[in-house]
Design an enzyme around this catalytic site. Structure first.
Site, PDB file in Angstrom:
ATOM      1  N   PRO A 112     -28.056 -18.513 -25.240  1.00 33.12           N
ATOM      2  CA  PRO A 112     -27.821 -17.104 -25.281  1.00 33.12           C
ATOM      3  C   PRO A 112     -28.739 -16.397 -24.366  1.00 33.12           C
ATOM      4  CG  PRO A 112     -27.404 -18.570 -27.589  1.00 33.12           C
ATOM      5  CD  PRO A 112     -28.525 -18.989 -26.563  1.00 33.12           C
ATOM      6  N   CYS A 113     -27.671 -15.863 -24.019  1.00 34.22           N
ATOM      7  CA  CYS A 113     -28.771 -14.107 -22.730  1.00 34.22           C
ATOM      8  C   CYS A 113     -28.791 -12.720 -23.651  1.00 34.22           C
ATOM      9  CB  CYS A 113     -28.284 -14.584 -21.545  1.00 34.22           C
ATOM     10  SG  CYS A 113     -26.669 -13.020 -21.415  1.00 34.22           S
ATOM     11  N   GLN A 114     -27.725 -12.439 -24.514  1.00 33.42           N
ATOM     12  CA  GLN A 114     -28.393 -11.406 -25.165  1.00 33.42           C
ATOM     13  C   GLN A 114     -29.309 -10.503 -25.871  1.00 33.42           C
ATOM     14  OE1 GLN A 114     -25.941 -13.642 -25.705  1.00 33.42           O
ATOM     15  NE2 GLN A 114     -23.846 -13.136 -26.774  1.00 33.42           N
ATOM     16  N   TYR A 160     -32.132 -11.523 -24.431  1.00 29.72           N
ATOM     17  CA  TYR A 160     -32.845 -11.947 -23.775  1.00 29.72           C
ATOM     18  C   TYR A 160     -32.758 -10.232 -21.720  1.00 29.72           C
ATOM     19  CZ  TYR A 160     -34.841 -15.965 -25.688  1.00 29.72           C
ATOM     20  OH  TYR A 160     -34.644 -17.122 -25.736  1.00 29.72           O
TER      21      TYR A 160
END
Length: 331
Positions: free
Chosen positions: A71-73, A75
């Site tokens: 999950p990138c949210q 960062y």
């Protein structure tokens, strides 16, 4: 045939990209999102399970390639930038991912996230935890950044961090390639303007006006789009599109992208065009996909648009996979 475990699989960008490089079979896939699981099953014939935290033990031991677009949210500039302070979206998934890699010992790992993961000071703890865990698990790696427009001749500026790990060699980044592509190459010539009827107008009065124009066709359709898109981001069709985030792909956010087409008019991109700019084939998109796979009745389907925006770009994955193919051939 190589075996593949697809963690946080989304709509299958890793499976799609790896399959372009060599024969590969998915033996495990997981994603928390039901729409993503439905699309993945439709495209790849494998039904993903739910959360990695609950199912990582089902990953076969010693799978050939394990991929994870974790999950990138936590960062991302477009997200909350909380790093590991976000237990649900960052800490818990990362612990489960590290546990799966450490215990299941895949031969090769490919991890992907936003480039801020590498250079944002607030994420130093996350970097240290991930990098030290991978090193202790026996993997050699050197993170790098690659983008469709620099490494895959695809007209999207979407830099992403990749970590490719093996037990005995550091895999080199894919080489950069000249860019000859542009947005225009991905636009559909017979674009159906009537499919824009699902856009949310700015006011009740505008809603009545738009409905009148669409139903009665008494005024030029272009008038609607000129009114509605004055405040959207605008991109030349002869250029490169900015990163297709899930918000940029949706139809009801201020981050929507509009393309300049004819007569100085602007419109948003269709789902098919978004898929093309992300590097996917879009021939599978049809009425049945919306009704039977996504369980929605029209092509406004933000669930599909969000999945496109959240996906890894398959051509970049293929470029990375070709480096892995060279490594395998050398062995």
């Amino acid at each position: 045939m190589l075996t593949h475990a697809d963690l946080f699989c989304g709509m299958g960008g890793f499976s799609y990209g790896l399959g372009e490089a060599f024969p590969i079979k998915c033996v495990y896939a997981c994603d928390n999102n039901e729409a993503a699981r439905r699309i993945y099953e439709h495209l790849h014939g494998v039904r993903p399970v739910g959360s990695l935290e609950d199912t990582w033990k089902d990953i076969p031991d010693g799978v050939d390639i394990l991929t994870a677009g974790f999950p990138c949210q936590p960062y991302s500039h477009a997200g909350w930038k909380k790093g590991l302070e976000d237990y649900k979206r960052a800490l818990s998934p990362m612990i489960a991912m590290v546990r799966a890699i450490t215990i299941k010992q895949p031969k090769i790992i490919i991890l992907e996230n936003v480039p801020t993961f590498l250079n944002f000071k607030k994420f130093e703890q996350a970097r240290e935890y991930l990098f030290s865990s991978l090193t202790m698990a026996g993997y050699l790696f050197e993170p790098f950044v690659a983008s469709p427009h620099t490494h895959a001749n695809l007209a999207q500026n979407r830099p992403r961090m990749f970590i490719v790990g093996t037990k005995d060699t550091v895999i080199s980044p894919p080489p950069q390639v000249p860019l000859t592509d542009c947005i225009r190459n991905h636009l559909i010539d017979d674009y159906d303007w009537l499919r824009m009827r699902f856009l949310r107008p700015k006011s009740v009065n505008e809603s009545k006006l738009i409905r009148h124009i669409l139903d009665c066709n008494e005024e030029p359709m272009e008038f609607v789009y000129r009114r509605m898109y004055d405040d959207l981001r605008k991109v030349s069709v002869d250029g490169v599109i900015p990163t297709l985030t899930c918000h940029a792909c949706m139809t009801n956010t201020k981050d929507m992208l509009a393309v300049k087409e004819r007569n100085d008019l602007f419109r948003i991109l269709s789902v098919e065009e978004l898929l093309s700019l992300q590097g996917f084939d879009y021939s599978w998109v049809n009425h049945d996909v919306y009704e039977k796979v996504l369980c929605v009745k029209d092509h406004s389907s933000n669930p599909l648009r969000i999945r496109v925006g959240n996906s890894v770009s398959p051509p970049v994955v293929t470029a990375v996979a070709n480096q892995i193919k060279d490594y395998m051939n050398d062995k």
